[in-house]
Design an enzyme around this catalytic site. Structure first.
Site, PDB file in Angstrom:
ATOM      1  N   CYS A 196       0.825  -0.910  -0.039  1.00 33.61           N
ATOM      2  CA  CYS A 196      -0.378   0.111  -0.084  1.00 33.61           C
ATOM      3  C   CYS A 196       0.527   1.420   0.112  1.00 33.61           C
ATOM      4  O   CYS A 196       0.376   2.330  -0.037  1.00 33.61           O
ATOM      5  CB  CYS A 196      -1.062   0.028   1.226  1.00 33.61           C
ATOM      6  SG  CYS A 196      -2.132  -1.529   1.065  1.00 33.61           S
ATOM      7  N   HIS A 329      -1.335   8.011   6.360  1.00 35.60           N
ATOM      8  CA  HIS A 329      -1.786   7.075   5.323  1.00 35.60           C
ATOM      9  C   HIS A 329      -3.280   6.455   6.239  1.00 35.60           C
ATOM     10  O   HIS A 329      -4.101   6.301   5.624  1.00 35.60           O
ATOM     11  CB  HIS A 329      -1.115   5.518   6.388  1.00 35.60           C
ATOM     12  CG  HIS A 329      -1.230   4.520   5.577  1.00 35.60           C
ATOM     13  ND1 HIS A 329      -1.220   4.637   3.951  1.00 35.60           N
ATOM     14  CD2 HIS A 329      -1.312   3.222   5.815  1.00 35.60           C
ATOM     15  CE1 HIS A 329      -1.723   2.940   3.563  1.00 35.60           C
ATOM     16  NE2 HIS A 329      -1.873   2.327   4.820  1.00 35.60           N
ATOM     17  N   GLU A 340       1.432   5.207  12.729  1.00 34.35           N
ATOM     18  CA  GLU A 340       1.696   6.416  12.534  1.00 34.35           C
ATOM     19  C   GLU A 340       1.211   7.717  13.808  1.00 34.35           C
ATOM     20  O   GLU A 340       2.336   8.149  13.532  1.00 34.35           O
ATOM     21  CB  GLU A 340       0.594   6.939  11.218  1.00 34.35           C
ATOM     22  CG  GLU A 340       0.631   7.396  10.706  1.00 34.35           C
ATOM     23  CD  GLU A 340      -0.268   7.889   9.895  1.00 34.35           C
ATOM     24  OE1 GLU A 340      -1.311   6.981   9.176  1.00 34.35           O
ATOM     25  OE2 GLU A 340       0.432   8.556   8.284  1.00 34.35           O
ATOM     26  N   LYS A 359      -8.715   8.227   4.080  1.00 36.21           N
ATOM     27  CA  LYS A 359      -9.493   6.663   3.634  1.00 36.21           C
ATOM     28  C   LYS A 359     -10.849   6.836   4.000  1.00 36.21           C
ATOM     29  O   LYS A 359     -11.321   6.025   3.946  1.00 36.21           O
ATOM     30  CB  LYS A 359      -8.433   5.644   4.058  1.00 36.21           C
ATOM     31  CG  LYS A 359      -7.071   5.688   2.824  1.00 36.21           C
ATOM     32  CD  LYS A 359      -6.096   4.605   3.166  1.00 36.21           C
ATOM     33  CE  LYS A 359      -5.071   4.074   2.569  1.00 36.21           C
ATOM     34  NZ  LYS A 359      -4.157   5.853   2.519  1.00 36.21           N
ATOM     35  N   HIS A 364      -9.669   2.402   1.532  1.00 37.60           N
ATOM     36  CA  HIS A 364      -8.325   2.274   1.157  1.00 37.60           C
ATOM     37  C   HIS A 364      -8.266   1.541  -0.321  1.00 37.60           C
ATOM     38  O   HIS A 364      -8.618   0.410  -0.473  1.00 37.60           O
ATOM     39  CB  HIS A 364      -7.793   1.066   2.069  1.00 37.60           C
ATOM     40  CG  HIS A 364      -5.719   0.859   2.754  1.00 37.60           C
ATOM     41  ND1 HIS A 364      -5.558   1.167   0.993  1.00 37.60           N
ATOM     42  CD2 HIS A 364      -5.426   0.344   3.132  1.00 37.60           C
ATOM     43  CE1 HIS A 364      -4.190   1.370   1.888  1.00 37.60           C
ATOM     44  NE2 HIS A 364      -4.558   0.937   3.152  1.00 37.60           N
ATOM     45  N   PHE A 421       1.950  -3.748   4.398  1.00 35.30           N
ATOM     46  CA  PHE A 421       2.189  -5.188   4.151  1.00 35.30           C
ATOM     47  C   PHE A 421       3.788  -4.863   4.378  1.00 35.30           C
ATOM     48  O   PHE A 421       4.246  -4.954   2.936  1.00 35.30           O
ATOM     49  CB  PHE A 421       0.826  -5.702   3.411  1.00 35.30           C
ATOM     50  CG  PHE A 421      -0.305  -6.341   4.446  1.00 35.30           C
ATOM     51  CD1 PHE A 421      -0.175  -5.419   5.178  1.00 35.30           C
ATOM     52  CD2 PHE A 421      -0.923  -7.020   3.626  1.00 35.30           C
ATOM     53  CE1 PHE A 421      -1.545  -5.702   5.937  1.00 35.30           C
ATOM     54  CE2 PHE A 421      -2.189  -8.147   4.705  1.00 35.30           C
ATOM     55  CZ  PHE A 421      -2.609  -6.904   5.775  1.00 35.30           C
TER      56      PHE A 421
END
Lengths: 468, 427
Positions: A196, A329, A340, A359, A364, A421
């Protein structure tokens, strides 16, 4: 052809950021496909209005799953089978549309060029005269790219039917290859499946290609589509939000998968100004460091994220206090937002930097997420407005979240975060076109150390798996 | 900016594990393809057997330890093993603590595909509750590079590229740029490719002859297609300063890279391959006359071999020897560039050129090339690696023997570099 080729690997000319030959890279065209609108203006006006585009998924059956919602691009026509390209997947179709929009927006392609159709034997060039086709490339990020294009055939096989059309979706290189063929873009062609973080990775690598002289212009971004297999994976992780994506909220319950594409036309500032192009923003810096920690859980201290943010700011020659806002993110999973928040604290300390997270509006969009957020960053700089986070009502962290409504403010510097990931992280700094940053620090002379786990807010006893 | 040296190789190929096994196989000549039947996911029909050059299965625990290896996909496991083997070969640590100066890059086109399909097939056949959460993280194309970073603690840049048969050459090029620019001092870079049910199914939908060729015949007049190959190959790319500080054995130097895109077939694809080669030469400030051998990706495919033969013919005619390692190791697709680069580095190191297995008779329709079929000693200063893809990607790497460029001098004193003819060390 000095200046048109990569700097010799054996030549000692100083670090790239400080190298005299490194060109400034600017954004001159935008294209985007999202659940809240396609095209830069439609998308951004919906984002500024805080429009939430997540809803019940219709592309596949979720009846036996734990949740049923996602960020689906509605009313997208079924991609056709084309003689030249075979069966297009949704992600390939999104990418072709976003790239086309970015080229048109930048003035490198005109409706007249499109009306002329493809060149003989699919060899182009279709572009107008600003650049030679071999000096314009494509870099796109994906998570799964066109793999969902396999799913219909697999269902047929399972039912004992023989699929009628050849399967093309096993080849991820098509994602960037098809736009190259469609528009005659024969420069560097790259597909980055860096989870991502991929949209930002593609932008960063494309910017480097221009800065180092390997290309004059690049269409960079990302694309992905809603996939039943990926939905099943996150369903098995119990990482999907049932009703709403709530980044940084005390009651957040997970992410929602989404889809779409974002494309930015990048070119050297010198060439862009010479042809009178409108400049949205400057790609001032980027940084990418791995967590080296776990396949699905972020580093609890946000180590790779903090290093990536710092490296991007270093490359841009900026201090944290000069950042106007952060496009987080912000997936809405407990673990991602924890990590984060820790990383933001590590980089920004007590500085009151506004933070948004799109998002919450889009779901996402996986490999497209960073690229769509990058489009929003460029438009935030242009319009002096930061879109709000949707759905978040009770912030858990001491962050200056942009909640409820958009914040109108001068935007000089936007930091765009994308994490994935496997510990893939990439952050990109965009600055206003007229912002002149000081001489950047050499790459490698970074401040990536010192990211100790101060102020960690990890949740004891809670699994972080599957929450990127 | 730093010069970029190759200080180690890790290889898992059909020839076995380790660079010695790779080198011996290349010098020993051909091997017939092996018949294998891909494992069908739950509820899907069985596939017909495939002839391929299958990857060896090294003992994972020996390289990765016991923890966490059970859930890894074959691609992730093999690439991580190759990364650790490259570190060992280079004399580097095999474990860091999230070290920001050490990165990983992989080229692949198939990683995670089998796990992706199995997730869906499991639901279709057995129900959603039987979907295995442990399988999910391995569905991504980035899983091999991520796994290598997790097992080695490489916390620097982490990249995956999926540009067809150019993917691992592109990964090596991106890694060389990262080292050159000071973004990393070590990059563990290469590629991984396996052949599983969905890939076989999809490829046979386009070409029913896929996986039916029993022996690859690169650039041969009787060539009739490739033998699919599996491989995981990693090169340790290291900055000259870092290598000098630890007195590393230097195998080769990366002196130029180039990449281009073109139409899938015909003159356009030749043009793209030519541009990639020209860029690599220009980046090194080299001329074609300074190249002593070319490692092409020709694999027995009629069109692809013709493209590469045309480019080599244009630049070198029959003046330089050409080597196509796919004749021995199969068409390793996304890993092809890493396999070729490893072979080229070993050739530079040994000052010896492997022959091209499977090539017997030149194709009169192609430009005349110098294509040795048996290994021979050659004075090799610089060798070019060229990878092309049937869909238009092209990537080139120019590699040099250490003596031809020379790494940065070691301020601490004399440093041992590999001498011509030194035998390759065991991985």
């Amino acid at each position: 052809m000095p200046g048109l080729i990569e700097q010799p690997l054996g030549q000692r000319v100083g670090a790239p950021s400080a190298a005299p030959g490194r060109r400034r890279v600017v954004v001159t065209g935008l294209g985007v496909v999202t659940p809240i609108g396609s095209g830069a203006e439609e998308f951004f006006s919906a984002a500024v209005a805080g429009t939430v585009g997540t809803d019940r998924i219709t592309l596949f059956d979720t009846a036996d799953c734990l949740t049923h919602q996602g960020g689906e691009v509605r009313d997208w026509p079924r991609p056709p089978h084309q003689d030249a390209y075979g069966q297009l997947s949704r992600s390939e179709s999104f990418a072709l549309s976003a790239v086309r929009m970015a080229l048109l927006d930048a003035g490198l392609l005109t409706e007249g060029d499109l009306a002329r159709g493809p060149g003989p034997a699919d060899v182009g060039p279709r572009l107008g005269g600003a650049y030679r086709p071999e000096r314009v490339g494509v870099a796109l990020g994906i998570v799964i790219g066109n793999r969902p294009g396999l799913e219909a055939s697999l269902r047929d096989l399972h039912r004992g039917r023989v699929p009628t059309a050849p399967i093309t979706a096993h080849d991820p290189a098509r994602v960037a290859g098809l736009p190259a063929r469609a528009f005659g873009l024969w420069g560097p062609n790259m597909v980055f499946p860096t989870a991502c973080a991929a949209g930002n990775t593609a932008i960063a690598q494309a910017a480097d290609a221009i800065a180092q002289g390997r290309a004059d212009a690049m269409v960079a971004g990302g694309t992905d589509e809603l996939s039943e297999a990926m939905f099943l994976m996150f369903n098995s992780f119990r990482a999907l939000a049932p009703e709403a994506v709530q980044p940084f909220d005390r009651h957040r319950r997970g992410l929602m998968l989404g889809e779409g594409a974002g494309a930015l036309l990048l070119e050297s500032e010198e060439r862009a100004l010479a042809r009178g192009a409108r400049v949205y923003a400057v790609v001032a810096g980027h940084g990418g460091y791995s967590d080296a920690h776990h396949m699905t859980a972020p580093h609890p201290a946000g180590l790779g994220a903090a290093r990536s943010m710092r490296a991007a700011l270093d490359m841009a020659g900026l201090e944290p206090g000069e950042v106007s806002f952060v496009s987080a993110h912000g997936t809405g999973t407990p673990a991602n937002d924890d990590a984060e928040a820790v990383a933001l604290r590590e980089v920004f300390g007590d500085l009151p930097v506004p933070v948004t997270a799109c998002k919450s509006l889009l779901g996402h969009a996986q490999g497209a997420a960073g690229a769509i957020a990058a489009v929003a960053c460029a438009l935030a700089i242009r319009d002096a407005v930061v879109p709000p986070i949707g759905n978040t009502l009770e912030p858990e962290y001491d962050l200056d979240l942009v909640l409820k409504e958009a914040r109108r403010m001068p935007v000089r510097v936007a930091l765009n975060n994308a994490f994935g990931f496997g510990g893939n992280n990439c952050c990109v700094v965009f600055t206003a076109p007229d912002a002149r940053t000081p001489t950047p620090a050499p790459a490698g002379n970074d401040r990536t150390g010192g990211t100790g786990a101060t102020g960690a807010t990890g949740r004891p006893g809670r699994s972080n798996e599957g929450e990127r | 900016m730093s010069r970029v040296l190759v200080t180690g190789i890790g290889a898992v190929t059909s020839a076995g594990t380790g660079r010695e096994a790779l080198w011996n196989a290349l010098c020993d000549g051909g091997a017939p393809a092996t018949s294998s039947t891909p494992v069908a996911p739950p509820g899907l029909p069985a596939a017909d057997p495939v002839l391929l050059a299958p990857m060896a299965t090294p003992p994972a625990q020996e390289y990765l330890g016991r923890r966490g290896i059970r859930v890894l996909s074959p691609e992730s496991k093999a690439f991580a093993i190759a990364a650790v083997a490259a570190c060992r070969d280079a004399g580097l640590p095999t474990r860091w603590e999230c070290e920001p100066t050490v990165g990983v890059a992989a080229g692949t086109t198939t990683a995670g595909l089998a796990d992706y399909v199995e997730l869906l097939a499991t639901r279709l056949d057995l129900g959603v509750e039987r979907v295995n959460p442990a399988q999910g993280p391995q569905t991504g194309l980035n899983a091999p590079a991520a796994t290598a970073s997790i097992f080695t603690g490489a916390g620097g840049p982490n990249l995956t590229l999926s540009t067809g048969r150019a993917a691992s050459a592109d990964a090596l090029a991106a890694s060389a740029r990262a080292v050159h620019a000071g973004e990393a001092t070590v990059m563990l870079a290469g590629g991984v490719q396996t052949l599983t049910y969905p890939e076989v199914y999809a490829r046979r939908g386009v070409d029913p002859r896929f996986g039916t060729v029993d022996r690859a015949r690169p650039l041969d007049r009787e060539r009739a297609g490739a033998v699919p190959g599996e491989a995981a190959v990693v090169l340790a790319l290291e900055s000259a300063d870092a290598a000098a500080r630890r007195r590393a054995v230097v195998l080769a130097e990366v002196v130029g890279t180039g990449a281009a895109m073109g139409p899938a077939t015909g003159a356009g694809s030749v043009s793209a391959a030519r541009r990639a080669v020209d860029q690599a030469l220009a980046a090194a400030g080299a001329t074609p006359d300074e190249v002593d051998a070319v490692f092409v990706s020709a694999c027995g495919d009629p069109g692809l071999d013709a493209t590469e033969a045309t480019v080599v013919g244009q630049l070198w005619g029959d003046r330089v020897p050409v080597c196509a390692v796919q004749g021995r190791l199969g068409d390793c697709a996304g890993a092809a560039g890493a396999v070729q680069a490893a072979a080229a580095v070993l050739a530079l190191h040994a000052q010896r050129l492997p022959g091209t297995a499977g090539h017997h008779e030149p194709d009169p329709a192609l430009p005349a090339l110098r294509l040795p079929t048996a290994p021979r000693d050659e004075a090799l200063r610089q060798v070019l690696v060229l990878c092309t893809d049937p869909h238009g990607h092209a990537s080139a790497l120019l590699l040099a023997a250490p003596a031809s460029g020379g790494p940065a001098p070691d301020p601490a004193g004399p440093r041992r570099t590999a001498a011509a003819g030194d035998p390759p060390a065991s991985a």
